[in-house]
Design a protein around this motif. Structure first.
Motif, PDB file in Angstrom:
ATOM      1  N   TRP A 237       0.716  -1.021  -0.249  1.00  0.00           N
ATOM      2  CA  TRP A 237      -0.134  -0.265   0.116  1.00  0.00           C
ATOM      3  C   TRP A 237       1.130   1.268  -0.041  1.00  0.00           C
ATOM      4  O   TRP A 237       1.487   1.600   0.974  1.00  0.00           O
ATOM      5  N   TRP A 239      -0.160   4.548  -0.713  1.00  0.00           N
ATOM      6  CA  TRP A 239      -1.152   6.338  -0.077  1.00  0.00           C
ATOM      7  C   TRP A 239      -0.948   6.758  -1.032  1.00  0.00           C
ATOM      8  O   TRP A 239      -0.816   8.076  -1.552  1.00  0.00           O
ATOM      9  N   ASP A 240      -1.581   6.361  -2.129  1.00  0.00           N
ATOM     10  CA  ASP A 240      -1.276   6.950  -3.818  1.00  0.00           C
ATOM     11  C   ASP A 240      -2.411   7.510  -3.539  1.00  0.00           C
ATOM     12  O   ASP A 240      -3.499   6.710  -3.290  1.00  0.00           O
ATOM     13  N   PRO A 241      -3.113   8.739  -4.320  1.00  0.00           N
ATOM     14  CA  PRO A 241      -4.138   8.947  -4.424  1.00  0.00           C
ATOM     15  C   PRO A 241      -5.432   8.623  -5.129  1.00  0.00           C
ATOM     16  O   PRO A 241      -6.453   8.210  -4.375  1.00  0.00           O
ATOM     17  N   GLU A 243      -4.916   5.179  -5.271  1.00  0.00           N
ATOM     18  CA  GLU A 243      -5.815   3.972  -3.418  1.00  0.00           C
ATOM     19  C   GLU A 243      -6.449   4.774  -2.577  1.00  0.00           C
ATOM     20  O   GLU A 243      -7.419   3.852  -2.014  1.00  0.00           O
ATOM     21  N   ASN A 244      -5.993   5.441  -2.110  1.00  0.00           N
ATOM     22  CA  ASN A 244      -6.596   6.467  -1.392  1.00  0.00           C
ATOM     23  C   ASN A 244      -8.233   6.771  -1.305  1.00  0.00           C
ATOM     24  O   ASN A 244      -8.780   6.562  -1.064  1.00  0.00           O
ATOM     25  N   LEU A 247      -9.891   3.773  -1.093  1.00  0.00           N
ATOM     26  CA  LEU A 247      -9.940   3.357   0.776  1.00  0.00           C
ATOM     27  C   LEU A 247     -11.761   4.377   1.277  1.00  0.00           C
ATOM     28  O   LEU A 247     -12.179   4.028   1.772  1.00  0.00           O
ATOM     29  N   MET A 248     -11.692   5.467   0.607  1.00  0.00           N
ATOM     30  CA  MET A 248     -12.103   6.345   1.518  1.00  0.00           C
ATOM     31  C   MET A 248     -13.476   6.316   1.945  1.00  0.00           C
ATOM     32  O   MET A 248     -14.177   5.861   2.422  1.00  0.00           O
ATOM     33  N   VAL A 363      -7.450  10.334   6.018  1.00  0.00           N
ATOM     34  CA  VAL A 363      -7.004  10.322   4.122  1.00  0.00           C
ATOM     35  C   VAL A 363      -7.432  11.199   3.221  1.00  0.00           C
ATOM     36  O   VAL A 363      -6.311  11.301   2.487  1.00  0.00           O
ATOM     37  N   THR A 367      -4.595  13.193   1.200  1.00  0.00           N
ATOM     38  CA  THR A 367      -5.150  12.910  -0.757  1.00  0.00           C
ATOM     39  C   THR A 367      -4.955  14.554  -1.379  1.00  0.00           C
ATOM     40  O   THR A 367      -3.663  14.856  -2.418  1.00  0.00           O
ATOM     41  N   TYR A 388       0.617   8.832   7.265  1.00  0.00           N
ATOM     42  CA  TYR A 388      -0.602   8.150   7.205  1.00  0.00           C
ATOM     43  C   TYR A 388      -0.382   7.540   8.467  1.00  0.00           C
ATOM     44  O   TYR A 388      -1.419   7.091   9.534  1.00  0.00           O
TER      45      TYR A 388
END
Lengths: 636, 120
Positions: A237, A239-241, A243-244, A247-248, A363, A367, A388
């Motif tokens: 993971w 925390w690439d935009p 992926e985020n 995730l949200m 998150v 982002t 994060y």
């Protein structure tokens, strides 16, 4: 020929547009059209999109380069499976897939028997209004069936980094999750319109919301697994935009499934459930917008077109403003006074709901903040994984605590001391295990120890609550899905922490014949070969892995040079062992003498994926068990 | 006691190795904190672009000079902007980023427990 196909496909889309208008008639109280039933019209909606989707598949398979989309995103020499996945490996095709799932959910819901006729009519109408918006968007701004007048011999191919079997199924699964929440949204709007947000509403919504959530989880997990072995950056993971962005909605969706359960059992938290349903779907839409518009730089960005971004933004604005306006008007009506004690399960679930939303805020800020400072103050920032980790860790610790506590509390009132007493064996055993592991592995970071301890309690208490051990038989209780998912989350957290602590890596500039070492593993660098394949050239290194003289297998990491479009990719090579993954990545060679190799030891990766699979299974089990129960209720 | 110097020599070697090892670990940890200027979203640790190699050399030199991690990061941020650091520094511009979530969480929890108490 091509022209004819284009006409047919476009007519099918227009047919869907028209039927969607007919379906939304219930919103405007026009009832005098009864030629076909709602499920029949839904079937037409579904079939028209399904056929046009098959037409697009057909065009990609036959490589009809008279179509812009095929020309830009396919290539005659590509393997069949990637020709197929190329259909949704671009903006227009992925929008068509999105709409296909939207009409599929609409069709399935129109067939379901769990709700009253009036409720179903309005839900399908709301859903059809959305279908109308998206099909209009497809026709006007991103039509997949546009024709060019040139005779191209071959296409421009697809990004080779996207040529991967997992990535072929990742978008459809993720979309089923995203779009599944559209149905929950429509259900919520219907609930608000009819002022019927109660136990019955929750019973209707529950299987859908759990199914959507399970698919979303699976979609995110597939993407994460892909990033783990394909990108070779040594993580799962980033925390690439993008992926985020996925995730949200998952975070608010997770809060939502718990609210739906509370609503079904206790008939409270109506407003909060509505807010979460609207929020989750808006975030799903925003996720699409972020990914597709190119606002955020990422491998996922297909094309930058401000017109499309603007459309989705306007669409999002209309949905958000109208649904919150409706909510403001109706929230008084739907809310029932709630009577429950402070030490009840309600409180626990509410706290964890709030903690999930707090993680969502982390998150979201992580982002959006760099974009905001760049626009407002012209200052660039990088928000990396460390931010994060620091911000989420305290929330996760509280979250784990309440996740252990809440299922132990009853819905009415519980004495905390009594629970502590009931859990004493679990607590003592977990404390002992934690203490021993701490000693054995030389752990001295308090946060890590605490998370390991809490995760252990969570795993054991969840598993023991879902199963009933009676001398010879093991009885599966009705909360089995919950117990599997919660235990899975505990296993996941355990693996995440251990993985973060015990991961090792080393970079070597190695020559053929040298032996490299990392921890107790010996990597024997045997050979290097150059190969010419169909659509790329490759350099492949061969290494064998051994530990204490025992042979454990072979590595063959690879660098690929694609010509069309010119791209270099690095293929990782992983040996999965039970407690840890060992993997090797090759960097692009800079000189002839030596090759730069990156060696990784990633402990507990298998266990991490096991945890994720359990979470997904838990969701599916709950959806299915609940469906069965609903059917039984309908019969009685 | 002819060979009495041997243990001392061995110890010194081990210590030297360890300090070199510690420096390397520190260096790698710092590499993971510094963004590669030309590649998308990668740290200099993950990249082997020319500029990344230059930055790695620079950081190694600074460590040998005896600079602390904080000093090195401060130096880099001043030269290339905050953008180069993977974790944004805590300052006026980033207060909201760092503290908003925790305040948000606290307010919510207070409301939940307050409301419940009144009703109970």
């Amino acid at each position: 020929m091509s022209l004819a196909i284009s006409y047919i496909a476009n007519s099918l889309l227009i047919l869907c547009l028209v039927t969607s208008i007919i379906q939304s008639r219930f919103l405007f109280k026009i009832q005098n059209y009864n030629f076909l039933s709602i499920s029949q019209i839904s079937a037409i909606q579904f079939l028209s999109i399904l056929v046009s989707f098959f037409i697009l598949l057909f065009l990609f398979i036959t490589s009809d380069f008279n179509f812009d989309l095929v020309y830009f995103h396919s290539h005659s020499e590509k393997p069949l499976i990637y020709k197929l996945s190329g259909v949704w490996g671009n903006h227009e095709g992925s929008m068509l897939l999105w709409i296909l799932i939207l009409v599929l959910f609409n069709f399935l819901f129109s067939l379901s028997k769990s709700s009253s006729q009036k409720f179903k009519e309005i839900t399908v109408a709301v859903q059809s209004l959305m279908i109308f918006g998206f099909v209009l968007f497809l026709l006007l701004l991103s039509n997949p069936f546009n024709i060019n007048n040139e005779n191209f011999n071959d296409g421009l191919g697809l990004n080779p980094i996207l040529q991967d079997p997992l990535l072929a199924i990742h978008p459809p699964i993720l979309y089923i999750g995203y779009v599944g929440f559209s149905l929950i949204f429509s259900l919520s709007i219907t609930g608000l319109l009819t002022s019927e947000v109660d136990k019955k509403w929750a019973t209707v919504a529950k299987p859908w919301v759990f199914a959507a959530w399970s698919f979303l989880t699976a979609g995110i997990a597939l993407g994460s697994y892909w990033a783990y072995y394909e990108l070779g950056w040594g993580g799962y993971w980033f925390w690439d935009p993008v992926e985020n962005a996925s995730l949200m909605p998952w975070l608010s969706g997770t809060a939502l499934i718990h609210c739906v359960v509370v609503l079904q059992r206790r008939n409270t938290m109506q407003s909060w459930t509505m807010v979460l349903a609207i929020l989750t779907f808006s975030l799903s839409l925003a996720g699409t917008f972020l990914v597709r518009s190119g606002v955020l730089n990422s491998v996922h960005t297909f094309a930058s077109d401000p017109g499309r971004g603007l459309f989705i933004l306007i669409f999002l604005f209309i949905i958000l403003s109208s649904s919150f306006l409706l909510f403001a008007l109706k929230s008084e009506k739907i809310n029932k006074p709630s009577l429950h004690n402070i030490s009840s399960r309600n409180t626990g679930i509410m706290v964890n709901n709030w903690l999930l939303i707090s993680i969502l805020v982390v998150v979201f800020l992580g982002t959006m903040y760099p974009l905001a400072t760049d626009l407002l103050y012209n200052q660039s920032l990088t928000v990396g994984p460390q931010y994060y980790a620091i911000s989420i860790t305290p929330i996760i610790i509280l979250f784990l605590f309440f996740m252990i506590l809440s299922p132990q509390l009853s819905w009415e009132e519980s004495k905390l001391l009594k629970i502590l007493n009931e859990m004493r064996y679990i607590l003592i055993s977990c404390l002992t295990i934690t203490f021993l592991t701490t000693l054995y592995f030389d752990l001295f970071n308090f946060t890590e120890i605490l998370i390991i301890f809490l995760s252990l309690i969570l795993i054991i208490s969840s598993l023991s609550s879902g199963l009933n051990f009676k001398s010879t038989k093991v009885i599966v209780k009705s909360n089995f899905g919950q117990s599997i998912a919660h235990a899975g989350f505990g296993i996941f957290m355990l693996a995440v922490v251990s993985n973060a602590v015990y991961s090792q890596e080393k970079i070597y500039d190695a020559k053929v014949g040298s032996k490299l070492q990392l921890d107790e593993y010996i990597f024997d660098f045997k050979n290097i070969e150059q190969e010419e394949k169909d659509n790329f050239n490759s350099i492949r290194a061969y290494l064998s892995l051994s530990k204490n003289g025992k042979d454990l297998g072979e590595f063959s990491p690879e660098i690929r040079f694609y010509s069309d479009p010119p791209t270099i990719t690095s293929e990782t090579s992983i040996i999965h062992r039970f407690f840890s993954d060992v993997y090797v990545v090759m960097n692009v060679p800079q000189n002839q003498e030596s090759i730069s190799l990156r060696l990784h030891i990633k402990p507990f990766m298998n266990i991490l994926w096991l945890g994720v699979i359990m979470i997904i299974l838990g969701g599916i089990i709950t959806a299915i068990l609940n469906r069965k129960k609903n059917e039984e209720n309908a019969i009685n | 006691m002819k060979f009495g110097f041997v243990p001392i020599l061995v110890c010194t070697c081990i210590l030297l190795c360890f300090s070199a090892f510690a420096e390397e670990t520190r260096a790698i940890n710092l590499f993971k904190e510094v963004r590669c200027l030309v590649c998308q979203g990668q740290t200099i640790h993950e990249s082997n672009a020319e500029i990344a190699e230059d930055l790695k050399t620079l950081i190694r030199e600074k460590i040998v000079e005896g600079k602390t991690d904080k000093e090195i990061k401060g130096f880099l941020a001043e030269k290339y902007g905050d953008w180069i650091l993977m974790t944004p520094p805590v300052k006026e511009l980033t207060y909201v980023l760092w503290f908003a979530p925790i305040i948000f969480m606290a307010i919510g929890l207070i409301v939940i427990f307050r409301r419940k108490k009144e009703k109970a």
